[in-house]
Design a protein around this motif. Structure first.
Motif, mmCIF file in Angstrom:
data_model
loop_
_atom_site.group_PDB
_atom_site.id
_atom_site.type_symbol
_atom_site.label_atom_id
_atom_site.label_comp_id
_atom_site.label_asym_id
_atom_site.label_seq_id
_atom_site.Cartn_x
_atom_site.Cartn_y
_atom_site.Cartn_z
ATOM 1 N N ALA A 90 8.771 -2.525 -0.544
ATOM 2 C CA ALA A 90 9.475 -1.277 -0.401
ATOM 3 C C ALA A 90 9.893 -1.257 1.052
ATOM 4 C CB ALA A 90 8.792 0.131 -0.775
ATOM 5 N N LEU A 112 11.157 1.991 4.150
ATOM 6 C CA LEU A 112 11.339 3.185 4.616
ATOM 7 C C LEU A 112 12.161 3.159 6.035
ATOM 8 C CD1 LEU A 112 8.997 3.147 6.851
ATOM 9 C CD2 LEU A 112 7.525 3.673 5.072
ATOM 10 N N THR A 141 3.933 -4.289 0.708
ATOM 11 C CA THR A 141 4.671 -3.883 -0.136
ATOM 12 C C THR A 141 6.179 -4.538 -0.192
ATOM 13 O OG1 THR A 141 5.872 -1.875 -1.167
ATOM 14 C CG2 THR A 141 5.155 -2.049 1.395
ATOM 15 N N ALA A 144 8.113 -1.191 4.413
ATOM 16 C CA ALA A 144 7.182 0.010 4.696
ATOM 17 C C ALA A 144 5.824 -0.590 5.071
ATOM 18 C CB ALA A 144 6.988 0.663 3.382
ATOM 19 N N THR A 151 9.354 12.063 0.033
ATOM 20 C CA THR A 151 8.724 11.635 -1.202
ATOM 21 C C THR A 151 8.827 12.313 -2.387
ATOM 22 O OG1 THR A 151 7.130 13.482 -0.656
ATOM 23 C CG2 THR A 151 6.391 11.412 0.581
ATOM 24 N N GLN A 168 3.131 3.147 -0.901
ATOM 25 C CA GLN A 168 4.379 2.246 -1.424
ATOM 26 C C GLN A 168 3.701 1.327 -2.587
ATOM 27 O OE1 GLN A 168 6.835 3.622 -0.313
ATOM 28 N NE2 GLN A 168 7.479 2.882 1.524
#
Lengths: 166, 158
Positions: free
Chosen positions: B81, B83, B79, B75, A149, A26
């Motif tokens: 981000a 998920l 990070t 995530a 992904t 990430q």
């Protein structure tokens, strides 16, 4: 392997960012990385070990106390464990794993109760040799698989709510 | 083997989902003491659509034979981000042979990831995998037929 202290922050931060940028799935958050590095060098429920050579840090591991989602019991887990690309044939990785075990033993002695050590690999870069390094030293209890992904080998995305990924 | 019906769980399913997770804990625990308050918080979040979602396969007596729970979450520590992370993926041991339940749950999980990606406008990754001290290699092989291998984890018990 020696324990990192506050004097190591700058080179350690640079090392960790390099280490994670090679293998992270990430996008990196420099602020989050700096926060954990500071916690580790100050021993705030975290610790870092480093191996130095003539050209600075050659390898490092950072460990911090965490919890799984279904329990209140703490465990020690790795934030990073990496070896500089030009130093990968000198067994630094195994030494870092040994340091992690040492840190776990000291921590549970201090806490007076069992504190397991979790080490996790999450990368698509050179996954197999990393697996073999860990498997030689620690029992494996799980594996991770992914899809979605955008680019093979990279979980390339923006934040939720941030619009379309590039 | 007939068609397997996988449905999204609702609030009324929470007690049976909890019963299933007790079976998971009994079958395959890493040894951490369970905190029921935390477990219920995650069941509630998944069965009420509060950051998570849960799918179930019903048994003939109103019980749940298999389930997957997944949440959107950061995530990793390094990070910003997010998920989709599978929290549990479990088929009762007596329902594993020839039922197709695991494949059906995995198909549901992939469909959920696609639908969520469409809603978000980008491809949100989904991370799943076995956590087990029993038959881990066989479970890894099965998971590898469904996703790209990205890692593993290791435990030294205290």
């Amino acid at each position: 392997v020696r324990r990192a202290g506050e004097a190591d922050v700058e080179p350690l931060l640079a090392f960790v960012i390099t280490c994670l940028s090679e293998s992270a799935l990430q996008p990196l958050s420099p602020a989050k990385i700096a926060a954990l590095v500071w916690r580790a060098v100050r021993m705030e429920h975290a610790i870092a070990g480093i191996i130095e050579g003539d050209n600075g840090i050659e390898a490092s591991v950072g460990l911090f106390v965490s919890q799984l989602h279904y329990t209140d019991e703490p465990h020690l887990r790795d934030g990073w464990l990496g070896v500089r690309s030009d130093c990968r044939r000198v067994n630094h990785g195994a030494r870092l794993v040994q340091f992690s075990k040492w840190a776990q033993e000291r921590m549970q002695e201090a806490a007076g109760r069992p504190i397991p050590l979790f080490l996790e690999i999450m990368t698509t870069e050179a996954l197999e040799p990393k697996l073999r390094l860990y498997q030689r030293q620690i029992p494996q209890v799980g594996a991770s698989f992914a899809w979605g992904t955008a680019v093979p080998g990279r979980l390339d995305q923006k934040r939720i709510g941030n619009g379309r990924a590039h | 083997m007939g068609d397997v019906i996988v449905r999204t769980a609702i609030q009324a399913d929470e007690p049976e989902v909890y019963a299933l997770l007790l079976a998971l804990d009994e079958d395959n625990s890493l040894g951490f003491p369970r905190n029921d308050q935390r477990v219920w918080a995650h069941i509630n979040a998944c069965c009420r659509g509060q950051g998570g979602v849960c799918a179930v396969i019903d048994g003939p007596d109103g019980n749940i034979l298999a389930s997957v729970g997944v949440m959107a979450m950061p995530a990793g520590w390094y990070t910003d981000a997010w998920l989709l992370r599978e929290l549990w993926f479990f088929v009762r041991p007596e329902c594993r042979r020839g039922t197709g339940y695991a494949n059906a749950l995995m198909a549901w999980l992939k469909r959920h990831q696609r639908e969520m990606s469409e809603r978000l406008g980008y491809d949100i990754p989904c991370v799943t995998g076995p956590t087990s001290r029993k038959r881990l290699a066989a479970k890894e092989r099965w998971w590898a037929t469904h996703g790209q291998r990205i890692g593993a984890f290791f435990v030294v018990k205290g």
